[in-house]
Design a protein around this motif. Structure first.
Motif, PDB file in Angstrom:
ATOM      1  N   ASP A   1      25.870 -17.147  55.689  1.00 34.43           N
ATOM      2  CA  ASP A   1      26.790 -17.898  56.537  1.00 34.43           C
ATOM      3  C   ASP A   1      26.511 -19.396  56.552  1.00 34.43           C
ATOM      4  O   ASP A   1      26.727 -20.059  57.564  1.00 34.43           O
ATOM      5  N   PHE A   2      26.014 -19.935  55.432  1.00 35.18           N
ATOM      6  CA  PHE A   2      25.800 -21.380  55.378  1.00 35.18           C
ATOM      7  C   PHE A   2      25.909 -21.870  53.939  1.00 35.18           C
ATOM      8  O   PHE A   2      25.802 -21.103  52.987  1.00 35.18           O
ATOM      9  N   ASP A   3      26.108 -23.165  53.804  1.00 35.34           N
ATOM     10  CA  ASP A   3      26.227 -23.823  52.506  1.00 35.34           C
ATOM     11  C   ASP A   3      24.839 -23.984  51.888  1.00 35.34           C
ATOM     12  O   ASP A   3      23.891 -24.377  52.574  1.00 35.34           O
ATOM     13  N   ARG A   4      24.723 -23.712  50.582  1.00 36.97           N
ATOM     14  CA  ARG A   4      23.443 -23.871  49.881  1.00 36.97           C
ATOM     15  C   ARG A   4      23.538 -24.932  48.783  1.00 36.97           C
ATOM     16  O   ARG A   4      22.670 -25.010  47.908  1.00 36.97           O
ATOM     17  N   SER A   5      24.608 -25.718  48.749  1.00 35.93           N
ATOM     18  CA  SER A   5      24.784 -26.727  47.712  1.00 35.93           C
ATOM     19  C   SER A   5      23.691 -27.789  47.813  1.00 35.93           C
ATOM     20  O   SER A   5      23.000 -27.894  48.835  1.00 35.93           O
ATOM     21  N   ILE A   6      23.564 -28.609  46.767  1.00 38.30           N
ATOM     22  CA  ILE A   6      22.530 -29.640  46.850  1.00 38.30           C
ATOM     23  C   ILE A   6      22.888 -30.704  47.887  1.00 38.30           C
ATOM     24  O   ILE A   6      21.993 -31.371  48.414  1.00 38.30           O
ATOM     25  N   ARG A   7      24.159 -30.835  48.211  1.00 37.40           N
ATOM     26  CA  ARG A   7      24.520 -31.700  49.341  1.00 37.40           C
ATOM     27  C   ARG A   7      23.903 -31.177  50.621  1.00 37.40           C
ATOM     28  O   ARG A   7      23.292 -31.923  51.392  1.00 37.40           O
ATOM     29  N   ALA A   8      24.019 -29.876  50.863  1.00 38.22           N
ATOM     30  CA  ALA A   8      23.444 -29.276  52.068  1.00 38.22           C
ATOM     31  C   ALA A   8      21.912 -29.323  52.019  1.00 38.22           C
ATOM     32  O   ALA A   8      21.258 -29.534  53.045  1.00 38.22           O
ATOM     33  N   GLN A   9      21.331 -29.140  50.835  1.00 43.31           N
ATOM     34  CA  GLN A   9      19.873 -29.193  50.710  1.00 43.31           C
ATOM     35  C   GLN A   9      19.352 -30.601  50.986  1.00 43.31           C
ATOM     36  O   GLN A   9      18.255 -30.771  51.537  1.00 43.31           O
ATOM     37  N   GLU A  10      20.135 -31.609  50.636  1.00 41.72           N
ATOM     38  CA  GLU A  10      19.759 -32.980  50.983  1.00 41.72           C
ATOM     39  C   GLU A  10      19.712 -33.157  52.501  1.00 41.72           C
ATOM     40  O   GLU A  10      18.780 -33.776  53.041  1.00 41.72           O
ATOM     41  N   VAL A  11      20.701 -32.609  53.199  1.00 50.75           N
ATOM     42  CA  VAL A  11      20.705 -32.664  54.666  1.00 50.75           C
ATOM     43  C   VAL A  11      19.502 -31.915  55.216  1.00 50.75           C
ATOM     44  O   VAL A  11      18.849 -32.349  56.174  1.00 50.75           O
TER      45      VAL A  11
ATOM     46  N   VAL B   1      23.148 -14.842  44.508  1.00 50.25           N
ATOM     47  CA  VAL B   1      24.531 -15.017  44.052  1.00 50.25           C
ATOM     48  C   VAL B   1      25.179 -16.206  44.753  1.00 50.25           C
ATOM     49  O   VAL B   1      25.838 -17.047  44.127  1.00 50.25           O
ATOM     50  N   ARG B   2      24.985 -16.314  46.056  1.00 46.37           N
ATOM     51  CA  ARG B   2      25.568 -17.428  46.813  1.00 46.37           C
ATOM     52  C   ARG B   2      24.976 -18.771  46.369  1.00 46.37           C
ATOM     53  O   ARG B   2      25.676 -19.787  46.301  1.00 46.37           O
ATOM     54  N   ASN B   3      23.679 -18.776  46.082  1.00 41.05           N
ATOM     55  CA  ASN B   3      23.036 -20.005  45.611  1.00 41.05           C
ATOM     56  C   ASN B   3      23.654 -20.472  44.304  1.00 41.05           C
ATOM     57  O   ASN B   3      23.882 -21.671  44.087  1.00 41.05           O
ATOM     58  N   ALA B   4      23.903 -19.508  43.417  1.00 42.79           N
ATOM     59  CA  ALA B   4      24.488 -19.850  42.124  1.00 42.79           C
ATOM     60  C   ALA B   4      25.916 -20.368  42.279  1.00 42.79           C
ATOM     61  O   ALA B   4      26.320 -21.336  41.626  1.00 42.79           O
ATOM     62  N   VAL B   5      26.691 -19.734  43.151  1.00 48.82           N
ATOM     63  CA  VAL B   5      28.068 -20.170  43.390  1.00 48.82           C
ATOM     64  C   VAL B   5      28.099 -21.598  43.930  1.00 48.82           C
ATOM     65  O   VAL B   5      29.033 -22.360  43.666  1.00 48.82           O
ATOM     66  N   ALA B   6      27.073 -21.978  44.670  1.00 47.72           N
ATOM     67  CA  ALA B   6      27.045 -23.283  45.345  1.00 47.72           C
ATOM     68  C   ALA B   6      26.706 -24.441  44.411  1.00 47.72           C
ATOM     69  O   ALA B   6      26.696 -25.594  44.853  1.00 47.72           O
ATOM     70  N   THR B   7      26.423 -24.184  43.143  1.00 48.20           N
ATOM     71  CA  THR B   7      26.117 -25.278  42.221  1.00 48.20           C
ATOM     72  C   THR B   7      27.388 -26.079  41.949  1.00 48.20           C
ATOM     73  O   THR B   7      28.349 -25.562  41.402  1.00 48.20           O
ATOM     74  N   ASN B   8      27.377 -27.342  42.329  1.00 46.66           N
ATOM     75  CA  ASN B   8      28.578 -28.186  42.302  1.00 46.66           C
ATOM     76  C   ASN B   8      28.265 -29.490  41.575  1.00 46.66           C
ATOM     77  O   ASN B   8      27.593 -30.373  42.100  1.00 46.66           O
ATOM     78  N   THR B   9      28.783 -29.606  40.355  1.00 44.69           N
ATOM     79  CA  THR B   9      28.514 -30.772  39.520  1.00 44.69           C
ATOM     80  C   THR B   9      28.901 -32.083  40.203  1.00 44.69           C
ATOM     81  O   THR B   9      28.274 -33.121  39.971  1.00 44.69           O
ATOM     82  N   ASN B  10      29.941 -32.043  41.042  1.00 44.25           N
ATOM     83  CA  ASN B  10      30.400 -33.268  41.702  1.00 44.25           C
ATOM     84  C   ASN B  10      29.306 -33.935  42.517  1.00 44.25           C
ATOM     85  O   ASN B  10      29.333 -35.151  42.736  1.00 44.25           O
ATOM     86  N   HIS B  11      28.337 -33.153  42.967  1.00 40.11           N
ATOM     87  CA  HIS B  11      27.303 -33.708  43.837  1.00 40.11           C
ATOM     88  C   HIS B  11      26.308 -34.592  43.094  1.00 40.11           C
ATOM     89  O   HIS B  11      25.519 -35.302  43.722  1.00 40.11           O
TER      90      HIS B  11
END
Length: 283
Positions: free
Chosen positions: A81-91, A201-211
């Motif tokens: 129930d949370f974002d795992r993108s590198i944007r969220a990891q930076e926060v 699986v969720r971690n992999a989905v959260a990989t976002n090149t835009n970040h």
């Protein structure tokens, strides 16, 4: 050298706030307080802080070290129930450093941890004294096919033995020489539960090149060491060369005979070069 169970036992937790949610982050801490900024180690996917098992103890003889598990990884929160993108990891990183009352740190980062470190260093240039990037995601270098495949729905439907086999292959075949069984077992361990399987699986989905494509790399002021496994095909050395051109104070430090898992492939050379850089000694 500690095993992954012992590493986990030595971790502690902190509560961080990300996008309005309070989440638990596990981290390994060692070494003395001193005048030098602490060294924070950031791992990538599909690893966790145990990646640094052969590096942290050497640095911790002289410096305070902090090695967190990213959100969704290792022993940190894995709820769905949370974002795992590198944007969220930076926060997460910003919140963790505030929780630990740290204003300035040195960052050592691998893979997507490198993307987190690049974002943090670009957005908080006064907070990062030294920056070490190892086979780090940057620009449009990612996600790679292996990680993209981890995020497919069929991966969520894999039985446990099939998932373990896929991870085993990544860490055994991905080693430059013979893989250490304890390293392989340790890297697989967080993902071999129902919660861990979904989290991967969720971690992999959260990989976002835009970040990483959106970053102003010129805003990074930290003295930077590009300590890069030269034979990596997932994050090729050409990206280290590109970073060296774009970062004002960057030095290339290729390590031969190393693939993507460079802190494991060349642990002795890695920690020696890291120790020299942190101490301000150049080779």
């Amino acid at each position: 050298m500690v095993d992954h169970e012992t590493w986990s036992e030595r971790q502690t937790t902190a509560t961080v706030t990300v996008d309005g949610r309070d989440l638990e982050v596990a981290y390994h801490e060692a070494g003395p307080d001193g005048d030098d900024p602490p060294v924070v180690f950031l791992h990538g996917i599909p690893t966790w802080s145990f990646l640094w098992r052969d590096v942290v103890p050497t640095i911790a003889t002289e410096r305070r070290t902090i090695a967190p598990d990213l959100l969704g990884y290792g022993n940190s929160a894995m709820t769905d129930d949370f974002d795992r993108s590198i944007r969220a990891q930076e926060v997460m990183l910003e919140s963790l450093l505030a929780e630990l009352d740290l204003e300035t740190v040195s960052l050592v980062a691998h893979d997507i941890g490198g993307g987190v470190a690049l974002r943090f260093a670009a957005h908080n240039p006064d907070a990062v004294g030294k920056l070490v990037l190892s086979n780090a995601v940057c620009y449009d270098s990612w996600p790679v096919e292996f990680v993209t495949n981890l995020g497919l729905p069929k991966t969520a439907d894999l039985d446990r033995s099939a998932l373990e086999g896929r991870l085993e292959s990544a860490f055994v075949d991905g080693a430059y020489g013979a893989a250490d069984p304890e390293f392989v077992d340790g890297m697989k361990a967080p993902w071999l539960t129902d919660e861990g399987h979904v989290s991967l699986v969720r971690n992999a989905v959260a990989t976002n090149t835009n970040h990483t494509t959106e970053l102003d790399y010129g805003a990074i002021d930290a003295e930077t060491l590009l300590l890069w496994g030269e034979d990596d095909v997932m994050q090729p050395y050409s990206y280290a060369e590109r970073l060296a051109e774009d970062l004002e104070r960057a030095e290339l430090a290729p390590l031969s005979d190393a693939y993507h898992w460079v802190p494991e492939d060349r642990s002795e050379a890695y920690r020696d070069r890291l120790r020299e850089f942190l101490a301000g000694r150049n080779t």
